[in-house]
Design an enzyme around this catalytic site. Sequence first.
Site, PDB file in Angstrom:
ATOM      1  N   LYS A 103       0.965  -1.207  -0.636  1.00 13.60           N
ATOM      2  CA  LYS A 103       0.230  -0.118  -0.055  1.00 13.60           C
ATOM      3  C   LYS A 103       1.294   0.927  -0.418  1.00 13.60           C
ATOM      4  O   LYS A 103       1.100   2.056  -0.451  1.00 13.60           O
ATOM      5  CB  LYS A 103      -1.175  -0.081   1.321  1.00 13.60           C
ATOM      6  CG  LYS A 103      -2.299  -0.835   1.449  1.00 13.60           C
ATOM      7  CD  LYS A 103      -2.925  -1.148   2.347  1.00 13.60           C
ATOM      8  CE  LYS A 103      -3.983  -1.653   1.898  1.00 13.60           C
ATOM      9  NZ  LYS A 103      -4.558  -2.244   3.826  1.00 13.60           N
TER      10      LYS A 103
ATOM     11  N   ASP B 187     -11.368   3.426   4.299  1.00  8.92           N
ATOM     12  CA  ASP B 187     -11.994   2.093   4.022  1.00  8.92           C
ATOM     13  C   ASP B 187     -13.060   1.745   4.287  1.00  8.92           C
ATOM     14  O   ASP B 187     -14.033   0.651   4.176  1.00  8.92           O
ATOM     15  CB  ASP B 187     -11.680   1.412   5.077  1.00  8.92           C
ATOM     16  CG  ASP B 187     -10.254  -0.056   4.959  1.00  8.92           C
ATOM     17  OD1 ASP B 187     -10.216  -0.071   3.718  1.00  8.92           O
ATOM     18  OD2 ASP B 187      -9.607  -0.271   6.057  1.00  8.92           O
TER      19      ASP B 187
ATOM     20  N   GLN C 277      -5.257  -1.058   9.590  1.00 13.00           N
ATOM     21  CA  GLN C 277      -5.108  -2.583   9.271  1.00 13.00           C
ATOM     22  C   GLN C 277      -5.766  -3.419  10.581  1.00 13.00           C
ATOM     23  O   GLN C 277      -5.120  -3.799  11.042  1.00 13.00           O
ATOM     24  CB  GLN C 277      -3.254  -2.331   9.048  1.00 13.00           C
ATOM     25  CG  GLN C 277      -3.395  -3.871   8.433  1.00 13.00           C
ATOM     26  CD  GLN C 277      -4.047  -4.521   6.847  1.00 13.00           C
ATOM     27  OE1 GLN C 277      -3.651  -3.538   5.715  1.00 13.00           O
ATOM     28  NE2 GLN C 277      -4.632  -5.364   6.026  1.00 13.00           N
TER      29      GLN C 277
END
Length: 300
Positions: free
Chosen positions: A54, A121, A98
């Site tokens: 990422k 997200d 995460q």
Amino acid sequence: MTAQIINGKAFAERVRSQVAEHVARLKVDHAIVPGLAVVLVGEDPASQVYVRSKGKLTVEVGMHSVEHKLDADTSETDLLAVINKLNADPAIHGILVQLPLPKHLNEDLVIGNIDPVKDVDGFHISNVGLLGTGQKSMVPCTPLGCLMMLRDHFGSLSGRDAVVIGRSNIVGKPMAQLLLGDSCTVTIAHSRTKNLPDVVRRADIVVAAVGRAEMVPGDWIKPGAVVIDVGINRIPAPEKGEGKMKLVGDVDFASCAGIAGAITPVPGGVGPMTIACLLANTLTATCRANNLPEPEGLTV
Ligand code: NAD
């Protein structure tokens, strides 16, 4: 029939280069550099790989990338302090924590503390509610990537029968909301669904997000249907040598490709689109934070 292979890797490259063009324009026209912060708690090897890739792709599209690596025993208070700092940082437009987090940390509480406008997200309850009521939201990256590929394939999804297998908060449910938003007739199937093969056979669009290697065989698929395989499963690959492993999806690719109209492979399908959509969401969040027009085609 032999299915068209939907090349998610190539599609994701196109999305990333569109993002990079917008980012370059933001810099020149407005002196704004989108910033994405990724917070990783602990040393889960798979998570470390995701975070590294990422970060690399974030920099590649011209964005500012920040990584916070915290010890596995970090307290909730300390993690929330990091998030609050990022919430207040004007150079950061997107925050991603995460998952999964170590067991002692409450994921709902942690995600709930991210500023919803920076929640790239799309897991914050505000964004879930906005998506569910058809309002502008941050859309979870994996389902967004699937929707982009489906829109690209079909043009309009209106009136099509879609079956989503899996009801998780990160894939199944938001995927169903997005398909509903595009006027599909949507069925969500799950572990308690009766006659799953018959349910799947009705579908023009099948999205498999279960986490069970190759569970959907070709004879569940309506001829010509489009199959989007979200699953990522690591299984033994004795044909590659002793102890070797390979990645497969939730769909039995060989038999489904013989009957579907189009299908995403694993690897090289949904996976690369997820990271591309994370970058697209970071760009969208940056535009929204600065009251600038949102990039077309990169959000719903
Ligand atoms: P999850 O475990 O949270 O949810 C799985 C869902 O499958 C559940 O809702 C369950 O009801 C359903 N299910 C389980 N067994 C079933 C059965 N026999 N029949 C029908 N439904 C069944 O998983 P998730 O987080 O949604 O992830 C699903 C898969 O997608 C995993 O393989 C994961 O690794 C993968 N994934 C891939 C990406 C990507 O970027 N490609 C992103 C997220 C998840």
